[in-house]
Design a protein around this motif. Structure first.
Motif, PDB file in Angstrom:
ATOM      1  N   VAL A  37       0.943  -1.176   0.137  1.00  0.00           N
ATOM      2  CA  VAL A  37      -0.113  -0.109   0.057  1.00  0.00           C
ATOM      3  C   VAL A  37       0.817   1.425   0.011  1.00  0.00           C
ATOM      4  O   VAL A  37       2.049   1.154   0.441  1.00  0.00           O
ATOM      5  CB  VAL A  37      -0.871   0.021   1.247  1.00  0.00           C
ATOM      6  CG1 VAL A  37      -2.134  -0.999   1.178  1.00  0.00           C
ATOM      7  CG2 VAL A  37      -0.301  -0.157   2.490  1.00  0.00           C
ATOM      8  N   GLY A  38       0.343   2.433  -0.752  1.00  0.00           N
ATOM      9  CA  GLY A  38       0.957   3.549  -0.406  1.00  0.00           C
ATOM     10  C   GLY A  38       0.986   4.168   0.870  1.00  0.00           C
ATOM     11  O   GLY A  38       0.230   3.667   1.815  1.00  0.00           O
ATOM     12  N   HIS A  39       1.711   5.298   0.870  1.00  0.00           N
ATOM     13  CA  HIS A  39       1.826   6.037   2.278  1.00  0.00           C
ATOM     14  C   HIS A  39       0.516   6.481   2.895  1.00  0.00           C
ATOM     15  O   HIS A  39       0.212   6.355   3.946  1.00  0.00           O
ATOM     16  CB  HIS A  39       2.849   7.499   2.261  1.00  0.00           C
ATOM     17  CG  HIS A  39       4.283   6.728   1.774  1.00  0.00           C
ATOM     18  ND1 HIS A  39       4.936   7.703   1.081  1.00  0.00           N
ATOM     19  CD2 HIS A  39       4.886   5.719   1.722  1.00  0.00           C
ATOM     20  CE1 HIS A  39       6.262   7.120   1.037  1.00  0.00           C
ATOM     21  NE2 HIS A  39       6.012   5.902   0.977  1.00  0.00           N
ATOM     22  N   ARG A 156      10.850   5.721  -2.849  1.00  0.00           N
ATOM     23  CA  ARG A 156       9.756   5.194  -3.699  1.00  0.00           C
ATOM     24  C   ARG A 156      10.680   4.409  -4.587  1.00  0.00           C
ATOM     25  O   ARG A 156      10.334   3.388  -5.242  1.00  0.00           O
ATOM     26  CB  ARG A 156       8.918   6.323  -4.544  1.00  0.00           C
ATOM     27  CG  ARG A 156       7.983   7.080  -3.864  1.00  0.00           C
ATOM     28  CD  ARG A 156       7.240   8.233  -4.455  1.00  0.00           C
ATOM     29  NE  ARG A 156       6.085   8.575  -3.923  1.00  0.00           N
ATOM     30  CZ  ARG A 156       4.845   8.166  -3.923  1.00  0.00           C
ATOM     31  NH1 ARG A 156       4.614   7.087  -4.495  1.00  0.00           N
ATOM     32  NH2 ARG A 156       3.878   8.899  -3.266  1.00  0.00           N
ATOM     33  N   SER A 159      13.650  -0.241  -1.727  1.00  0.00           N
ATOM     34  CA  SER A 159      12.915  -0.868  -0.812  1.00  0.00           C
ATOM     35  C   SER A 159      13.776  -1.306   0.507  1.00  0.00           C
ATOM     36  O   SER A 159      15.109  -1.201   0.482  1.00  0.00           O
ATOM     37  CB  SER A 159      12.456  -2.192  -1.756  1.00  0.00           C
ATOM     38  OG  SER A 159      13.376  -3.048  -2.013  1.00  0.00           O
ATOM     39  N   ALA A 222       5.069   4.980   7.508  1.00  0.00           N
ATOM     40  CA  ALA A 222       5.694   4.590   6.146  1.00  0.00           C
ATOM     41  C   ALA A 222       7.013   3.977   6.287  1.00  0.00           C
ATOM     42  O   ALA A 222       7.526   3.022   5.837  1.00  0.00           O
ATOM     43  CB  ALA A 222       5.601   5.674   5.232  1.00  0.00           C
TER      44      ALA A 222
END
Length: 293
Positions: A37-39, A156, A159, A222
């Protein structure tokens, strides 16, 4: 008891509460969903999680102690002592993960905290003003904004621990700004009268303070999600006081008074802080798969 001593005691209490909150937040950020999922999506899911709110409540207690400490002492003193939260967080996190803190984790963590103690004692920080002009804050935004944008871009693209460190830099920097804004808010805080409340409502720092707190919280989650605690937390733990202390000097006019020979000691202490942080993150990268923590 001197005001500086009161500030130091309150800062240590803040470090303990914030450490517990951080550990709970880190675990929740990994357990709330197995999907990538995104922030923003992660933050919205966490807002529905009761355990995350428990951690937030405990962390909020830490922020109250931090605000109280800033009422008695300088940003330089309070933010430097908050680094000790790492010494609380590591054993708590290890206990919840049913493992022991390794010898090298303790060594680097103690070196990290010791370097902070050196900065506080040798630097002999003194207070400045409580607030800064809008022009000064605009200059800070022009300098800090591009740096944080670059870190977000890197997070982004990467990782694991690299992303956790990048997001940790963003979150730590925002919380450093938050601390300096808190100094101004505490200075204007007077809820004993309607006039005091109205005066606080007219203070620009209050609104920036709320926005920065939300952004700091979301980027913190995040960072926790991207990697394990020993990759993200040391970064945030160091970046926050570094940014806070720099802004304390540049924005509020606080000063360090180490004497003629003390500057060398301060430089060495800062280098130790950076090396210890990098060692903790590197050790985490080599010994854990961040997707399974």
């Amino acid at each position: 008891m001197a005001q500086a001593d009161i500030a130091a005691l309150l800062a240590l209490l803040a470090a303990l509460f914030i450490a517990v909150g951080d550990v709970i937040h880190q675990r929740t950020a990994h357990e709330v969903t197995d999907e990538p999922v995104g922030h923003l999506a992660l933050f919205l899911r966490l807002l529905k999680d009761r355990t995350w709110w428990l951690g937030s409540g405990i962390a909020a207690g830490g922020f109250v102690f931090q605000a109280a400490a800033l009422g008695f002492g300088s940003v330089l003193l309070v933010q430097a002592l908050l680094v000790t939260s790492l010494l609380f967080a590591l054993p708590i996190h290890a206990r919840l993960e049913h493992r022991r803190v390794t010898r090298w984790e303790w060594v680097w963590a103690v070196l990290l905290a010791s370097s902070v103690a050196v900065i506080v004692t040798v630097g002999n920080p003194t207070e400045g003003s409580s607030r800064a002009s809008l022009e000064t804050w605009a200059g800070v935004a022009c300098v800090l904004g591009p740096i944080l944008a670059l870190c977000l871009w890197g997070a982004r693209r990467w990782s694991g621990p690299a992303a956790a460190v990048s997001m940790g830099i963003v979150s730590g920097a925002l919380w450093g700004v938050f601390a300096v804004l808190t100094k101004g808010v505490v200075h204007r805080l007077d809820v004993t009268s309607l006039a005091g409340v109205l005066e606080l409502a007219r203070t620009p720092e209050v609104y920036a303070w709320v926005i920065v707190a939300v952004l700091g919280t979301s980027t913190q989650q995040a960072a926790f999600r991207a990697g394990a605690l020993t990759a993200s937390l040391p970064t945030m733990t160091v970046v926050e006081p570094m940014v806070g202390c720099i802004l304390g000097v540049v924005v509020l006019g606080e000063t360090l008074n180490p004497g003629e020979t003390g500057w060398v000691t301060l430089v060495v202490a800062v280098i130790v802080m950076v090396v210890a942080t990098a060692a903790l993150a590197r050790g985490e990268a080599s010994s854990h798969d961040p997707t399974t923590v």
